[in-house]
Write a protein that holds these residues in place. Structure first.
Motif, PDB file in Angstrom:
ATOM      1  N   PRO A  34      23.175  -0.072  36.850  1.00  0.00           N
ATOM      2  CA  PRO A  34      23.568   0.364  38.185  1.00  0.00           C
ATOM      3  C   PRO A  34      22.332   0.332  38.984  1.00  0.00           C
ATOM      4  N   ILE A  35      22.505   0.288  40.108  1.00  0.00           N
ATOM      5  CA  ILE A  35      21.365   0.126  41.260  1.00  0.00           C
ATOM      6  C   ILE A  35      21.106   1.714  41.355  1.00  0.00           C
ATOM      7  N   VAL A  36      19.596   2.060  41.348  1.00  0.00           N
ATOM      8  CA  VAL A  36      19.413   3.265  40.958  1.00  0.00           C
ATOM      9  C   VAL A  36      18.718   4.012  42.305  1.00  0.00           C
ATOM     10  N   VAL A  37      19.074   5.221  42.842  1.00  0.00           N
ATOM     11  CA  VAL A  37      18.636   5.795  43.813  1.00  0.00           C
ATOM     12  C   VAL A  37      17.668   6.718  43.890  1.00  0.00           C
ATOM     13  N   GLN A  38      16.466   6.407  44.584  1.00  0.00           N
ATOM     14  CA  GLN A  38      15.097   7.119  44.364  1.00  0.00           C
ATOM     15  C   GLN A  38      15.063   7.840  45.675  1.00  0.00           C
ATOM     16  N   SER A  39      14.007   8.838  45.849  1.00  0.00           N
ATOM     17  CA  SER A  39      13.676   9.724  46.967  1.00  0.00           C
ATOM     18  C   SER A  39      12.290   9.929  46.504  1.00  0.00           C
ATOM     19  N   MET A  40      11.632  10.847  47.699  1.00  0.00           N
ATOM     20  CA  MET A  40      10.051  11.244  47.546  1.00  0.00           C
ATOM     21  C   MET A  40      10.014  12.490  48.302  1.00  0.00           C
ATOM     22  N   THR A  41       9.412  13.449  47.653  1.00  0.00           N
ATOM     23  CA  THR A  41       9.012  14.706  48.261  1.00  0.00           C
ATOM     24  C   THR A  41       8.093  14.660  49.481  1.00  0.00           C
ATOM     25  N   ASN A  42       8.099  15.807  50.376  1.00  0.00           N
ATOM     26  CA  ASN A  42       7.243  15.766  51.493  1.00  0.00           C
ATOM     27  C   ASN A  42       6.379  17.003  51.341  1.00  0.00           C
ATOM     28  N   THR A  43       6.412  17.733  50.219  1.00  0.00           N
ATOM     29  CA  THR A  43       5.816  19.000  49.769  1.00  0.00           C
ATOM     30  C   THR A  43       4.389  18.588  49.665  1.00  0.00           C
ATOM     31  N   ASP A  44       3.449  19.654  49.408  1.00  0.00           N
ATOM     32  CA  ASP A  44       1.952  19.624  49.037  1.00  0.00           C
ATOM     33  C   ASP A  44       2.212  19.752  47.592  1.00  0.00           C
ATOM     34  N   THR A  45       1.841  18.761  46.871  1.00  0.00           N
ATOM     35  CA  THR A  45       2.190  18.711  45.486  1.00  0.00           C
ATOM     36  C   THR A  45       1.181  19.664  44.604  1.00  0.00           C
ATOM     37  N   ALA A  46       0.307  20.169  45.108  1.00  0.00           N
ATOM     38  CA  ALA A  46      -0.338  21.414  44.657  1.00  0.00           C
ATOM     39  C   ALA A  46       0.543  22.690  44.739  1.00  0.00           C
ATOM     40  N   ASP A  47       1.551  22.619  45.191  1.00  0.00           N
ATOM     41  CA  ASP A  47       2.339  23.861  45.446  1.00  0.00           C
ATOM     42  C   ASP A  47       3.375  23.767  44.471  1.00  0.00           C
ATOM     43  N   VAL A  48       3.152  24.016  43.607  1.00  0.00           N
ATOM     44  CA  VAL A  48       3.948  23.981  42.138  1.00  0.00           C
ATOM     45  C   VAL A  48       5.477  24.441  42.763  1.00  0.00           C
ATOM     46  N   GLU A  49       5.811  25.529  42.971  1.00  0.00           N
ATOM     47  CA  GLU A  49       6.810  26.166  43.132  1.00  0.00           C
ATOM     48  C   GLU A  49       7.728  25.312  44.441  1.00  0.00           C
ATOM     49  N   GLY A  50       7.028  25.212  45.494  1.00  0.00           N
ATOM     50  CA  GLY A  50       7.665  24.274  46.408  1.00  0.00           C
ATOM     51  C   GLY A  50       8.270  22.845  46.165  1.00  0.00           C
ATOM     52  N   THR A  51       7.112  22.127  45.306  1.00  0.00           N
ATOM     53  CA  THR A  51       7.493  20.965  45.153  1.00  0.00           C
ATOM     54  C   THR A  51       8.816  20.753  44.107  1.00  0.00           C
ATOM     55  N   ALA A  52       8.690  21.741  43.050  1.00  0.00           N
ATOM     56  CA  ALA A  52       9.737  21.881  42.113  1.00  0.00           C
ATOM     57  C   ALA A  52      10.941  22.014  42.989  1.00  0.00           C
ATOM     58  N   ARG A  53      11.077  22.896  43.835  1.00  0.00           N
ATOM     59  CA  ARG A  53      12.367  23.123  44.249  1.00  0.00           C
ATOM     60  C   ARG A  53      12.932  22.153  45.083  1.00  0.00           C
ATOM     61  N   GLN A  54      11.956  21.365  45.880  1.00  0.00           N
ATOM     62  CA  GLN A  54      12.480  20.084  46.559  1.00  0.00           C
ATOM     63  C   GLN A  54      12.871  19.042  45.653  1.00  0.00           C
ATOM     64  N   VAL A  55      11.989  19.023  44.414  1.00  0.00           N
ATOM     65  CA  VAL A  55      12.798  17.952  43.380  1.00  0.00           C
ATOM     66  C   VAL A  55      13.890  18.308  43.121  1.00  0.00           C
ATOM     67  N   ALA A  56      14.115  19.421  42.510  1.00  0.00           N
ATOM     68  CA  ALA A  56      15.592  19.910  42.257  1.00  0.00           C
ATOM     69  C   ALA A  56      16.477  19.893  43.243  1.00  0.00           C
ATOM     70  N   ALA A  57      16.250  19.885  44.501  1.00  0.00           N
ATOM     71  CA  ALA A  57      17.197  19.863  45.722  1.00  0.00           C
ATOM     72  C   ALA A  57      17.502  18.112  45.795  1.00  0.00           C
ATOM     73  N   LEU A  58      16.584  17.430  45.752  1.00  0.00           N
ATOM     74  CA  LEU A  58      16.768  15.897  45.664  1.00  0.00           C
ATOM     75  C   LEU A  58      17.751  15.597  44.445  1.00  0.00           C
ATOM     76  N   ALA A  59      17.174  16.190  43.229  1.00  0.00           N
ATOM     77  CA  ALA A  59      18.083  15.472  42.272  1.00  0.00           C
ATOM     78  C   ALA A  59      19.387  16.126  42.263  1.00  0.00           C
ATOM     79  N   CYS A  60      19.563  17.265  43.040  1.00  0.00           N
ATOM     80  CA  CYS A  60      20.937  17.723  42.854  1.00  0.00           C
ATOM     81  C   CYS A  60      21.934  17.208  43.838  1.00  0.00           C
ATOM     82  N   ALA A  61      21.200  16.674  44.919  1.00  0.00           N
ATOM     83  CA  ALA A  61      21.583  15.711  45.891  1.00  0.00           C
ATOM     84  C   ALA A  61      22.232  14.347  45.231  1.00  0.00           C
ATOM     85  N   GLY A  62      21.467  14.027  44.187  1.00  0.00           N
ATOM     86  CA  GLY A  62      22.021  12.688  43.446  1.00  0.00           C
ATOM     87  C   GLY A  62      20.761  11.727  43.441  1.00  0.00           C
ATOM     88  N   SER A  63      19.508  12.068  43.744  1.00  0.00           N
ATOM     89  CA  SER A  63      18.420  11.198  43.527  1.00  0.00           C
ATOM     90  C   SER A  63      18.211  11.177  42.011  1.00  0.00           C
TER      91      SER A  63
END
Length: 424
Positions: A34-63
């Motif tokens: 099946p065609i896969v949905v991707q996305s990308m964060t716009n956080t500063d990756t050095a911010d571990v907590e902020g980046t992890a939260r955004q990755v989790a939100a994107l994954a929860c949305a279906g990325s």
């Protein structure tokens, strides 16, 4: 209907282009998957907590795959900690590292980052220049082979290999029938991706670990580039209109470009690169990608809510509010429903505003309501599986219908539903 089952007759769509399958973490890309949905964060990756939260939100949305920027030592050092934080959150989405200019150095200096990532993304236009180009490109490919990682080789209109472009322009100038500069630039895009992939294979990276992309910002150029790239290779292809823009412009442009290519059977994974509003919702790009694939009949992610556009017959906003309420409720509930109600993503709901198309559209849905339009009798018939099941009246119509939707989902998709269906 499961998420891998097309909504429409496959004969109406051009067969998917054959591509070599690639595993990105636990997600299959290409090879008929099946065609896969991707996305990308716009956080500063050095911010571990902020980046992890955004990755989790994107994954929860279906990325199904999420890309993060790895642009400096601090970002590379943070990657394994981000993966650890996601694991503690119960999020197991593949993470792609986006490398430019110094990717070879970051991967060498941070082996834990190289191991933690599920894929590397490199741009042949800025992986290195002059005599350093092949050496630095080779270093990244060798690192990918060492850690068993796939690589996306992503050419980009805004950072195209200038040596290759100049060579092709000079060659074109000497031709007896020169082409326009835009066509030569598109050819440079395709060659940049294909030549880099060939070099990666020479170094020992298997075709089953290579994904290509060639992103541009104009719709017709994207269609032309990918049609050519698809015809000249069998690598898995990542689709995306780069710098698509903000709001409706970005949504329309991305949908138009990728819709044409997907209809032609081209594309194994997609990203809708929307410019977010300040402090806007990053998950919008995921929702748009899902809706594009679902409306074209390639994937099923969430139940569809059909709603009429409204006209002079529907001066009340009740049907608009109810349609929005149901759609929002369904999308918010889907993460939990996926495990509790298998198959619920195939549900069709109709919320109509008057008697013109209301009853008929509601009958076509699994469950639908035809609300009274201006001047109509204040009653709202509800249809379930094509048959009139109830008539709602009074100020609680919206709440009553919402409860009927919940009851229908529980009855059809809940525990024991298969047994009841068989018995009936």
């Amino acid at each position: 209907m499961d998420m891998d089952t097309p909504m429409y007759d496959a004969a109406a769509l051009k067969p998917r282009r054959h591509s070599v399958p690639v595993m990105v973490g636990n997600v299959a890309v290409g090879g008929g998957a099946p065609i896969v949905v991707q996305s990308m964060t716009n956080t500063d990756t050095a911010d571990v907590e902020g980046t992890a939260r955004q990755v989790a939100a994107l994954a929860c949305a279906g990325s199904e795959i999420v890309r993060i920027t790895v642009d400096r030592d601090e970002a590379a050092a943070a990657v394994p900690h981000i993966k650890d934080r996601l694991a503690k959150m119960g999020v197991d989405v593949p993470i792609v590292g986006d490398f430019h200019y110094i990717g070879h150095k970051l991967l060498a200096d941070h082996p834990a980052c190289a191991e933690a990532l599920d894929k590397y993304r490199i741009n042949p236009g800025n992986v290195g220049f002059k005599e350093k180009k092949d050496r630095q490109f080779s270093a990244i490919i060798e690192m990918a082979m060492k850690h068993g990682k796939p690589v996306r080789i992503g050419a980009n209109w805004g950072s195209l290999d200038q040596e290759l472009l100049t060579h092709l322009m000079d060659e074109n100038a000497r031709s007896n029938a020169p082409k326009d500069a835009r066509a030569i630039t598109r050819e440079a895009m395709v060659q940049s991706a294909l030549l880099s992939a060939a070099r990666a294979e020479e170094l020992g990276l298997g075709r089953d670990r290579i994904i290509l992309s060639a992103k541009v910002s104009a719709v017709q150029d994207l269609i032309a580039v990918y049609a050519d790239l698809g015809a000249r290779s069998d690598y898995a292809l990542h689709l995306g209109l780069t710098e698509a823009g903000m709001g409706s412009k970005g949504i329309v442009a991305s949908s138009a470009a990728m819709g044409v290519l997907l209809q032609q059977g081209i594309g194994d994974t997609v990203r809708v690169s929307l410019t977010p509003e300040p402090n806007g919702d990053r998950t919008l790009e995921v929702k748009v990608a899902q809706e594009l694939l679902q409306t074209m009949g390639f994937r099923v992610f969430v139940p569809l809510v059909a709603a009429c556009p409204g006209c002079g017959r529907t001066t009340s906003t009740t049907f608009q509010e109810l349609a929005g309420d149901i759609q929002g409720f369904i999308r918010d509930s889907m993460p939990a429903w996926k495990t509790r109600y298998p198959g619920v993503e195939g549900l069709n709901v109709a919320v109509m505003g008057c008697i013109v198309n209301g009853p008929g559209e509601s009958k076509h849905a699994d469950i639908g309501i035809s609300l009274p339009g201006t001047g109509e009798t204040p009653t709202a018939p509800v249809f379930i599986d094509g048959k009139k099941a109830a008539t709602l009246r009074g100020p609680t119509v919206a709440a009553d219908f919402k409860q009927m939707v919940l009851d229908y989902i529980e009855r059809r998709y809940g525990a024991g539903s298969a047994g009841r269906t068989a018995a009936e």
